[in-house]
Design a protein around this motif. Structure first.
Motif, PDB file in Angstrom:
ATOM      1  N   TRP A   1       0.813  -1.213   0.000  1.00  0.00           N
ATOM      2  CA  TRP A   1       0.000   0.000   0.000  1.00  0.00           C
ATOM      3  C   TRP A   1       0.844   1.260   0.000  1.00  0.00           C
ATOM      4  O   TRP A   1       0.523   2.228  -0.663  1.00  0.00           O
TER       5      TRP A   1
ATOM      6  N   HIS B   1      -8.327  -1.441  -5.886  1.00  0.00           N
ATOM      7  CA  HIS B   1      -7.741  -2.677  -5.384  1.00  0.00           C
ATOM      8  C   HIS B   1      -7.426  -2.656  -3.884  1.00  0.00           C
ATOM      9  O   HIS B   1      -7.672  -3.643  -3.197  1.00  0.00           O
ATOM     10  N   PHE B   2      -6.857  -1.573  -3.382  1.00  0.00           N
ATOM     11  CA  PHE B   2      -6.478  -1.521  -1.968  1.00  0.00           C
ATOM     12  C   PHE B   2      -7.638  -1.121  -1.068  1.00  0.00           C
ATOM     13  O   PHE B   2      -7.720  -1.563   0.074  1.00  0.00           O
TER      14      PHE B   2
ATOM     15  N   LEU C   1      -1.315  -6.780  -1.649  1.00  0.00           N
ATOM     16  CA  LEU C   1      -1.963  -7.485  -2.754  1.00  0.00           C
ATOM     17  C   LEU C   1      -0.932  -8.411  -3.390  1.00  0.00           C
ATOM     18  O   LEU C   1       0.269  -8.162  -3.320  1.00  0.00           O
ATOM     19  N   ASN C   2      -1.414  -9.445  -4.069  1.00  0.00           N
ATOM     20  CA  ASN C   2      -0.481 -10.245  -4.845  1.00  0.00           C
ATOM     21  C   ASN C   2      -0.279  -9.592  -6.216  1.00  0.00           C
ATOM     22  O   ASN C   2      -0.855  -8.534  -6.498  1.00  0.00           O
TER      23      ASN C   2
ATOM     24  N   GLY D   1      -3.288  -8.395  -8.077  1.00  0.00           N
ATOM     25  CA  GLY D   1      -4.132  -7.356  -7.492  1.00  0.00           C
ATOM     26  C   GLY D   1      -5.164  -7.875  -6.517  1.00  0.00           C
ATOM     27  O   GLY D   1      -6.092  -7.150  -6.155  1.00  0.00           O
ATOM     28  N   THR D   2      -5.001  -9.105  -6.052  1.00  0.00           N
ATOM     29  CA  THR D   2      -5.927  -9.689  -5.089  1.00  0.00           C
ATOM     30  C   THR D   2      -5.382  -9.489  -3.678  1.00  0.00           C
ATOM     31  O   THR D   2      -4.188  -9.683  -3.440  1.00  0.00           O
ATOM     32  N   VAL D   3      -6.259  -9.135  -2.749  1.00  0.00           N
ATOM     33  CA  VAL D   3      -5.858  -8.918  -1.358  1.00  0.00           C
ATOM     34  C   VAL D   3      -5.288 -10.216  -0.783  1.00  0.00           C
ATOM     35  O   VAL D   3      -5.899 -11.278  -0.912  1.00  0.00           O
ATOM     36  N   THR D   4      -4.112 -10.110  -0.148  1.00  0.00           N
ATOM     37  CA  THR D   4      -3.488 -11.286   0.463  1.00  0.00           C
ATOM     38  C   THR D   4      -3.574 -11.260   1.987  1.00  0.00           C
ATOM     39  O   THR D   4      -3.545 -12.302   2.615  1.00  0.00           O
TER      40      THR D   4
END
Length: 98
Positions: free
Chosen positions: A4, A40-41, A53-54, A57-60
């Motif tokens: 972020w 995304h964030f 994110l990975n 763009g997916t939340v990890t």
């Protein structure tokens, strides 16, 4: 991993660069980074930003605070961007264009 904080610093840096150079590509890059970061964030349900994110763009990680992610950087980014955008808009409105 996409973190972020580089995104918040990038938003500020691009607007600062645009204020100094007035290169339209810098403003386009700001808009692109803004759109990506907020789509995304940002957590539309509970607010604040996720931290990581990975590469897709997916939340990890679903936590939003911790030893390395506090409540300082995002509000600072948003405040500085708002101030700079206000100045940019004010200067644009005060410019005599034929």
């Amino acid at each position: 991993m996409k973190l972020w904080w580089p995104h918040t610093e990038g938003l500020v840096a691009l607007l600062l660069a645009y204020q100094k150079r007035r290169d339209p590509q810098l403003l386009a890059s700001f808009r692109q980074l803004f759109d990506y970061s907020f789509s995304h964030f940002s957590d539309p349900e509970c607010g604040e930003w996720f931290g990581y994110l990975n590469r897709h763009g997916t939340v990890t990680h679903h936590f939003k605070g911790g030893p390395y992610k506090g409540c300082f950087h995002l509000p600072r980014c948003l405040m500085l961007c708002e101030l700079m955008l206000d100045t940019i808009m004010e200067e644009a409105c005060n410019t005599d264009t034929p």
